[in-house]
Design a protein around this motif. Sequence first.
Motif, PDB file in Angstrom:
ATOM      1  N   ARG A   1       0.845  -1.202   0.000  1.00 27.59           N
ATOM      2  CA  ARG A   1       0.000   0.000   0.000  1.00 27.59           C
ATOM      3  C   ARG A   1       0.872   1.241   0.000  1.00 27.59           C
ATOM      4  NH1 ARG A   1      -4.642  -0.577   4.402  1.00 27.59           N
ATOM      5  NH2 ARG A   1      -5.463   1.070   3.140  1.00 27.59           N
ATOM      6  N   ARG A   2       1.551   1.491  -1.107  1.00 28.65           N
ATOM      7  CA  ARG A   2       2.458   2.624  -1.135  1.00 28.65           C
ATOM      8  C   ARG A   2       2.014   3.773  -2.014  1.00 28.65           C
ATOM      9  NH1 ARG A   2       8.131  -0.002  -2.198  1.00 28.65           N
ATOM     10  NH2 ARG A   2       6.871  -1.018  -3.736  1.00 28.65           N
ATOM     11  N   VAL A   3       0.857   3.692  -2.594  1.00 30.57           N
ATOM     12  CA  VAL A   3       0.372   4.773  -3.437  1.00 30.57           C
ATOM     13  C   VAL A   3      -0.678   5.534  -2.647  1.00 30.57           C
ATOM     14  CG1 VAL A   3      -0.756   5.346  -5.609  1.00 30.57           C
ATOM     15  CG2 VAL A   3       0.814   3.402  -5.492  1.00 30.57           C
ATOM     16  N   PHE A   4      -0.572   6.837  -2.658  1.00 29.17           N
ATOM     17  CA  PHE A   4      -1.494   7.672  -1.900  1.00 29.17           C
ATOM     18  C   PHE A   4      -2.205   8.633  -2.833  1.00 29.17           C
ATOM     19  CE2 PHE A   4       1.914   6.461   0.973  1.00 29.17           C
ATOM     20  CZ  PHE A   4       1.197   5.906   2.013  1.00 29.17           C
ATOM     21  N   THR A   5      -3.406   9.009  -2.468  1.00 26.74           N
ATOM     22  CA  THR A   5      -4.196   9.955  -3.253  1.00 26.74           C
ATOM     23  C   THR A   5      -4.934  10.874  -2.285  1.00 26.74           C
ATOM     24  OG1 THR A   5      -5.867  10.154  -4.984  1.00 26.74           O
ATOM     25  CG2 THR A   5      -6.170   8.396  -3.391  1.00 26.74           C
ATOM     26  N   ALA A   6      -5.453  11.958  -2.800  1.00 22.41           N
ATOM     27  CA  ALA A   6      -6.253  12.866  -1.978  1.00 22.41           C
ATOM     28  C   ALA A   6      -7.712  12.470  -2.106  1.00 22.41           C
ATOM     29  CB  ALA A   6      -6.060  14.309  -2.424  1.00 22.41           C
ATOM     30  N   GLY A   7      -8.375  12.345  -0.975  1.00 22.59           N
ATOM     31  CA  GLY A   7      -9.794  12.017  -0.966  1.00 22.59           C
ATOM     32  C   GLY A   7     -10.651  13.240  -1.235  1.00 22.59           C
ATOM     33  N   PRO A   8     -11.971  13.076  -1.229  1.00 20.01           N
ATOM     34  CA  PRO A   8     -12.891  14.176  -1.558  1.00 20.01           C
ATOM     35  C   PRO A   8     -12.758  15.398  -0.647  1.00 20.01           C
ATOM     36  CG  PRO A   8     -14.062  12.081  -1.496  1.00 20.01           C
ATOM     37  CD  PRO A   8     -12.678  11.816  -1.014  1.00 20.01           C
TER      38      PRO A   8
ATOM     39  N   GLU B   1      -8.308  14.642   2.422  1.00 22.63           N
ATOM     40  CA  GLU B   1      -7.587  13.718   3.286  1.00 22.63           C
ATOM     41  C   GLU B   1      -6.715  12.794   2.444  1.00 22.63           C
ATOM     42  OE1 GLU B   1     -11.345  11.444   2.276  1.00 22.63           O
ATOM     43  OE2 GLU B   1     -10.742  13.522   2.477  1.00 22.63           O
ATOM     44  N   VAL B   2      -5.689  12.220   3.048  1.00 27.59           N
ATOM     45  CA  VAL B   2      -4.797  11.305   2.358  1.00 27.59           C
ATOM     46  C   VAL B   2      -5.398   9.905   2.438  1.00 27.59           C
ATOM     47  CG1 VAL B   2      -2.493  10.292   2.326  1.00 27.59           C
ATOM     48  CG2 VAL B   2      -2.795  12.712   2.879  1.00 27.59           C
ATOM     49  N   VAL B   3      -5.457   9.223   1.288  1.00 27.04           N
ATOM     50  CA  VAL B   3      -6.031   7.890   1.193  1.00 27.04           C
ATOM     51  C   VAL B   3      -5.002   6.976   0.547  1.00 27.04           C
ATOM     52  CG1 VAL B   3      -7.923   6.526   0.211  1.00 27.04           C
ATOM     53  CG2 VAL B   3      -8.332   8.884   0.925  1.00 27.04           C
ATOM     54  N   ALA B   4      -4.795   5.789   1.131  1.00 26.06           N
ATOM     55  CA  ALA B   4      -3.886   4.806   0.534  1.00 26.06           C
ATOM     56  C   ALA B   4      -4.654   3.995  -0.495  1.00 26.06           C
ATOM     57  CB  ALA B   4      -3.328   3.893   1.609  1.00 26.06           C
ATOM     58  N   VAL B   5      -4.005   3.738  -1.623  1.00 21.38           N
ATOM     59  CA  VAL B   5      -4.602   2.952  -2.691  1.00 21.38           C
ATOM     60  C   VAL B   5      -3.668   1.778  -2.948  1.00 21.38           C
ATOM     61  CG1 VAL B   5      -5.360   2.982  -5.096  1.00 21.38           C
ATOM     62  CG2 VAL B   5      -5.604   5.024  -3.686  1.00 21.38           C
ATOM     63  N   PRO B   6      -4.193   0.548  -3.002  1.00 20.92           N
ATOM     64  CA  PRO B   6      -3.313  -0.595  -3.270  1.00 20.92           C
ATOM     65  C   PRO B   6      -2.590  -0.417  -4.604  1.00 20.92           C
ATOM     66  CG  PRO B   6      -5.485  -1.338  -2.581  1.00 20.92           C
ATOM     67  CD  PRO B   6      -5.579   0.143  -2.791  1.00 20.92           C
ATOM     68  N   ARG B   7      -1.349  -0.848  -4.645  1.00 17.55           N
ATOM     69  CA  ARG B   7      -0.536  -0.735  -5.850  1.00 17.55           C
ATOM     70  C   ARG B   7      -1.249  -1.426  -7.009  1.00 17.55           C
ATOM     71  NH1 ARG B   7       4.220   0.841  -7.034  1.00 17.55           N
ATOM     72  NH2 ARG B   7       5.082   0.994  -4.958  1.00 17.55           N
ATOM     73  N   GLY B   8      -1.280  -0.762  -8.157  1.00 14.05           N
ATOM     74  CA  GLY B   8      -1.908  -1.322  -9.343  1.00 14.05           C
ATOM     75  C   GLY B   8      -3.380  -0.988  -9.479  1.00 14.05           C
ATOM     76  N   HIS B   9      -3.951  -0.271  -8.526  1.00 12.60           N
ATOM     77  CA  HIS B   9      -5.357   0.126  -8.598  1.00 12.60           C
ATOM     78  C   HIS B   9      -5.461   1.637  -8.755  1.00 12.60           C
ATOM     79  CE1 HIS B   9      -5.710  -3.812  -6.722  1.00 12.60           C
ATOM     80  NE2 HIS B   9      -6.967  -3.826  -7.163  1.00 12.60           N
TER      81      HIS B   9
ATOM     82  N   GLY C   1     -11.935  16.293  -8.128  1.00 10.03           N
ATOM     83  CA  GLY C   1     -10.724  15.743  -8.715  1.00 10.03           C
ATOM     84  C   GLY C   1      -9.936  14.969  -7.673  1.00 10.03           C
ATOM     85  N   ALA C   2      -8.845  14.404  -8.076  1.00 13.22           N
ATOM     86  CA  ALA C   2      -8.011  13.631  -7.176  1.00 13.22           C
ATOM     87  C   ALA C   2      -6.554  13.856  -7.542  1.00 13.22           C
ATOM     88  CB  ALA C   2      -8.371  12.153  -7.253  1.00 13.22           C
ATOM     89  N   LEU C   3      -5.704  13.700  -6.605  1.00 15.53           N
ATOM     90  CA  LEU C   3      -4.278  13.847  -6.803  1.00 15.53           C
ATOM     91  C   LEU C   3      -3.642  12.519  -6.457  1.00 15.53           C
ATOM     92  CD1 LEU C   3      -1.673  15.563  -7.171  1.00 15.53           C
ATOM     93  CD2 LEU C   3      -1.793  15.978  -4.718  1.00 15.53           C
ATOM     94  N   VAL C   4      -2.848  11.996  -7.354  1.00 16.45           N
ATOM     95  CA  VAL C   4      -2.159  10.740  -7.122  1.00 16.45           C
ATOM     96  C   VAL C   4      -0.672  11.036  -7.051  1.00 16.45           C
ATOM     97  CG1 VAL C   4      -1.647   8.447  -8.036  1.00 16.45           C
ATOM     98  CG2 VAL C   4      -3.928   9.430  -8.316  1.00 16.45           C
ATOM     99  N   VAL C   5      -0.017  10.556  -6.009  1.00 13.40           N
ATOM    100  CA  VAL C   5       1.426  10.716  -5.885  1.00 13.40           C
ATOM    101  C   VAL C   5       2.058   9.558  -6.632  1.00 13.40           C
ATOM    102  CG1 VAL C   5       3.362  10.801  -4.292  1.00 13.40           C
ATOM    103  CG2 VAL C   5       1.187  11.850  -3.664  1.00 13.40           C
ATOM    104  N   TRP C   6       2.898   9.873  -7.613  1.00 19.99           N
ATOM    105  CA  TRP C   6       3.498   8.859  -8.453  1.00 19.99           C
ATOM    106  C   TRP C   6       4.995   8.898  -8.285  1.00 19.99           C
ATOM    107  CZ3 TRP C   6       6.610   9.449 -12.924  1.00 19.99           C
ATOM    108  CH2 TRP C   6       6.835   8.255 -13.631  1.00 19.99           C
TER     109      TRP C   6
END
Length: 139
Positions: free
Chosen positions: A100-107, A110-118, A127-132
């Motif tokens: 679980r190393r990918v993070f995005t901004a929620g609505p 807030e910071v939300v973890a997203v499983p790798r590959g999803h 909108g959303a922000l994904v840290v890559w």
Amino acid sequence: MGVPYDEPAFVISVAAELAGMHPQTLRQYDRLGLVSPGRARGRGRRYSLRDVATLREVQRLSQDEGINLAGIKRILALESHVSRLEQQVELLRSMADPGRRVFTAGPQGEVVAVPRGHRPARVTSTGALVVWRPSPPRT
């Protein structure tokens, strides 16, 4: 068992006595936004132990440090902001496992973890922000 720290439990007269202040001072601080107590059904103020501690801190900053109420309001806001950031850091540390190393901004930002590959769920209104982070080049 005592009163929970954040539970609005004390009427204004009791809170004023616990904080060592006059009830009118508490009303003024509420109007200024220094302390925002909960409300009872009849709209009466109900103070928590956290509110009483904040009132004591306001009094200390005002009387001992000579800080005006606008300055105190700013100090309290900054302390609250730092506390929220510290909670976010702890959340991120608890989520930092290899799966679980990918993070995005929620609505709400807030910071939300997203499983790798999803991909995160698409939010059309904000909108959303994904840290890559790029993978190292394959050899």
